[in-house]
Write an enzyme that holds these catalytic residues in place. Sequence first.
Site, PDB file in Angstrom:
ATOM      1  N   ARG A   1      -4.546  -9.197  17.910  1.00 58.63           N
ATOM      2  CA  ARG A   1      -2.665 -10.066  18.278  1.00 58.63           C
ATOM      3  C   ARG A   1      -3.510 -10.351  20.575  1.00 58.63           C
ATOM      4  NH1 ARG A   1       0.760  -6.479  14.955  1.00 58.63           N
ATOM      5  NH2 ARG A   1       1.710  -7.774  13.937  1.00 58.63           N
TER       6      ARG A   1
ATOM      7  N   LYS B   1      -4.510  -6.258  13.646  1.00 59.42           N
ATOM      8  CA  LYS B   1      -3.996  -6.958  12.958  1.00 59.42           C
ATOM      9  C   LYS B   1      -3.613  -7.418  11.939  1.00 59.42           C
ATOM     10  CE  LYS B   1      -1.663  -2.986  14.346  1.00 59.42           C
ATOM     11  NZ  LYS B   1      -0.464  -1.917  13.280  1.00 59.42           N
TER      12      LYS B   1
ATOM     13  N   ASP C   1       3.106  -1.683  17.001  1.00 54.98           N
ATOM     14  CA  ASP C   1       3.556  -3.112  16.578  1.00 54.98           C
ATOM     15  C   ASP C   1       4.240  -4.386  17.967  1.00 54.98           C
ATOM     16  OD1 ASP C   1       2.000  -2.865  14.296  1.00 54.98           O
ATOM     17  OD2 ASP C   1       4.362  -1.970  12.981  1.00 54.98           O
TER      18      ASP C   1
ATOM     19  N   ARG D   1       4.926 -11.537  14.749  1.00 56.64           N
ATOM     20  CA  ARG D   1       5.065 -10.652  15.495  1.00 56.64           C
ATOM     21  C   ARG D   1       5.048 -11.877  16.800  1.00 56.64           C
ATOM     22  NH1 ARG D   1       7.284  -6.375  13.850  1.00 56.64           N
ATOM     23  NH2 ARG D   1       6.383  -4.978  12.240  1.00 56.64           N
TER      24      ARG D   1
ATOM     25  N   GLY E   1       0.647  -1.179  -0.319  1.00 54.81           N
ATOM     26  CA  GLY E   1       0.031  -0.019  -0.013  1.00 54.81           C
ATOM     27  C   GLY E   1       0.720   1.446  -0.091  1.00 54.81           C
TER      28      GLY E   1
ATOM     29  N   SER F   1      -3.207   9.598   8.321  1.00 51.40           N
ATOM     30  CA  SER F   1      -2.269   9.193   7.122  1.00 51.40           C
ATOM     31  C   SER F   1      -0.705   9.511   6.397  1.00 51.40           C
ATOM     32  CB  SER F   1      -2.673   8.685   6.109  1.00 51.40           C
ATOM     33  OG  SER F   1      -2.119   7.590   5.437  1.00 51.40           O
TER      34      SER F   1
END
Length: 749
Positions: A654, A650, A623, A703, A400, A474
């Site tokens: 998570r 995510k 993250d 992750r 993206g 963004s």
Amino acid sequence: MSAPLFEKVAFIGLGLIGSSLARVMIAENLANQIVASTRSQKTLDDAKALGLIQEGYSDPIEAVKGADLVILALPVRATQKVLESIQPYLSENVILTDVGSTKGNVVDAAKAVFGEHLPAGFVPGHPIAGAEHTGVHAGKVDLFANHKVILTPLPSSADWAVEKLIQLWQAAKAEVICMDVDKHDEVLAHTSHLPHLMAFNLVEQLANREDNLDIFRYAAGGFRDFSRIAASDPQMWHDIFFANKKAILNAVDGFEKQLATLRKLIEDENSQALMGLLGHAQAARQHFNHMLANKPLMEKNKVTTQQFTILPGQKKFQGKFTVPGDKSVSHRSIMFGAIAEGTTHVTGFLEGEDALATLQAFRDMGVSIEGPKNGEVTIHGVGMHGLKAPASALYMGNSGTSMRLLSGMLAAQKFDSVMTGDASLTKRPMERIAKPLREMGALIQTTGERGTPPVSISGSQQLKGIQYDLPMASAQVKSGILLAGLWAEGETAVTEPEPTRDHSERMLRAFGYDVKTEGNRISLQGGGKLVATEIQVPSDISSAAFFMVGAAITEGSDVTLEAVGINPTRTGVIEILKQMGADLTVENERIAGGEPIADIRIRGSRTLKGIHMPEDQVPLAIDEFPALFIAAACAEGQTILTGAAELRVKESDRIQVMANGLKIMGIDCTPTDDGIIIEGKGKAGEWGAIFTGGEIESHHDHRIAMSFSMAGLRTSGEIKIVGTETVATSFPTFTALANQAGLPIQVAE
Ligand code: NAP
């Protein structure tokens, strides 16, 4: 059991291809009766003995009588003669197809026999599968599995016939593509016929030399690979070269032209252009290889899964490490290097698929790029007006970032362009960047449903600067607008509701472009230029976080992570670990390519303590929470996380996935809507096992897999982590570095 697809199938020719399809029909029960006609009685006898046919006929007329499917599986040159003899005996609604490697001449043969009114059931076809061996014994039931089959329906072909043939080939586990006859012959001329011609030609060239014995004796693997297909049937290729003469001669002309270009570059010792050409070809090969290899992997029952195993036992955790480069910065280093004046050297480039898609896009626009090799890339910038029209659509893979940033750059170019992406990128919204670009005067369309890719841009528009208030934070949209602003008249300014990652602004400044940041307003003037520079891509703090946590929970550990990016929008993990009492120092702070970087040293000298994680740090560490949960389990007292609902959407949920794993490993925890409560098992001054071991499902989330790997430093039982194959895309050296540090991870496919 449902009725077979066909009543009576007649093969005319039953060699490699015909007999493979007959084998599929038997295995899948697709026909009540299978018969064949071939030149020799022996083939028919063998086919009967193999159980492939019920009847064999020397006369094709006998075979086709009453058949509802007739398959011509013979050399294409024999097509017309066979059609002439069988034509009066074909059933009214027969489906008539073939498997020949060329299509134009098969259609010509049919027209010569049937006239312009071809039967509705006539649908030519070509399976793109084969082997060097031919004949009825060479056939295999899985010859077509995971291969493509091209059908070339004609205007006269009926849908029912096409649909039934699609079902037939799908039963052979082939992927069916429909294409027009000329297109088929052109594509195959380039991708199959030309390579065969070149292989025959090279072997012939070498065989004619006087020293041919020596040459073949010492030939290396490259020659073997390249010449393999010259072992194919000469008669078949003789026929194909004549049958597809026009398209093949075009392909040969193209080859000669390209060869002359290459020859000249070598003659002139034009190193830069030669590297550009070879690099472009190599990257294209990898790119296509990936596209070709991807398909079977994506099949549900064939997903490769990998597993990590970590055994219990005392471990040390020490050393100096460089983790892979930051993805955001890697993308931008290529984009800005490409439009700069001069040569930009990049080190620490992340050779992941996303950044490689950006690199390929600029090669496709004529930029000569060397590498990547060991993270080093050299970009020979073409300046603000030097990009060239790509030959076809630019493929952005899953990235993206590439698509949104490039939208801004491409909107300002003199040429038209189209960007596409993989299935997942094709679902992502692109209107949020297209809309402000239109306000600047760009002609840009999101041609997918609901404002999604492909993105189609008409060039030659003079853009005008705008003042744009971002409706939602963004960094990608901000960057796309600012990049368009480089070519726009006047000032382009973006105001963001809250600060987002500022990698673009920093790197533009490193390339000598004046970018102003006043509070949340970022602006630049169009019409300037970028000057090439050296870019050291910082190590990714998100990757470094696993080793930071590993060191923080292990007695006597001492780990330094070198040249880690400490952009203030990314450093939440450092702040949170410090608040938990980790012995962490940020050393040797410096600026590289406009980005702040530093070496981070962590020692296992004291037990962490549970905290209520500061909510203002949540966006800056989003993250890194899976790794931080492992730290929390080893801390003394309770850790509470709130304000992190985003974690649930995510790559996996998570919060839930981590809570499930922690519970399996003996940790008391409670997931909440926007966070988690973890009861730490640590005790001040004690460094024994915290986790019990167990089998963890990572849900293919890299992750999660890397976080639970770190739990292996404090486990009393074996830890198995399932679904770890995604680790390789973001952190290919993870297990190697963990092993070096003192945490052995066994990897099993
Ligand atoms: P093959 O193994 O040599 O088989 C050819 C078959 O056709 C044999 O059964 C042969 O009969 C029969 N035959 C030959 N001339 C004939 C004639 N004049 N009248 C009636 N029957 C005749 O060849 P193949 O590899 O299956 O190839 C068949 C077709 O598939 C060709 O058009 C080829 O272009 C196409 N194709 C081949 C490949 C490949 O890699 N081989 C891949 C894709 C498409 P006998 O057994 O009695 O000799």
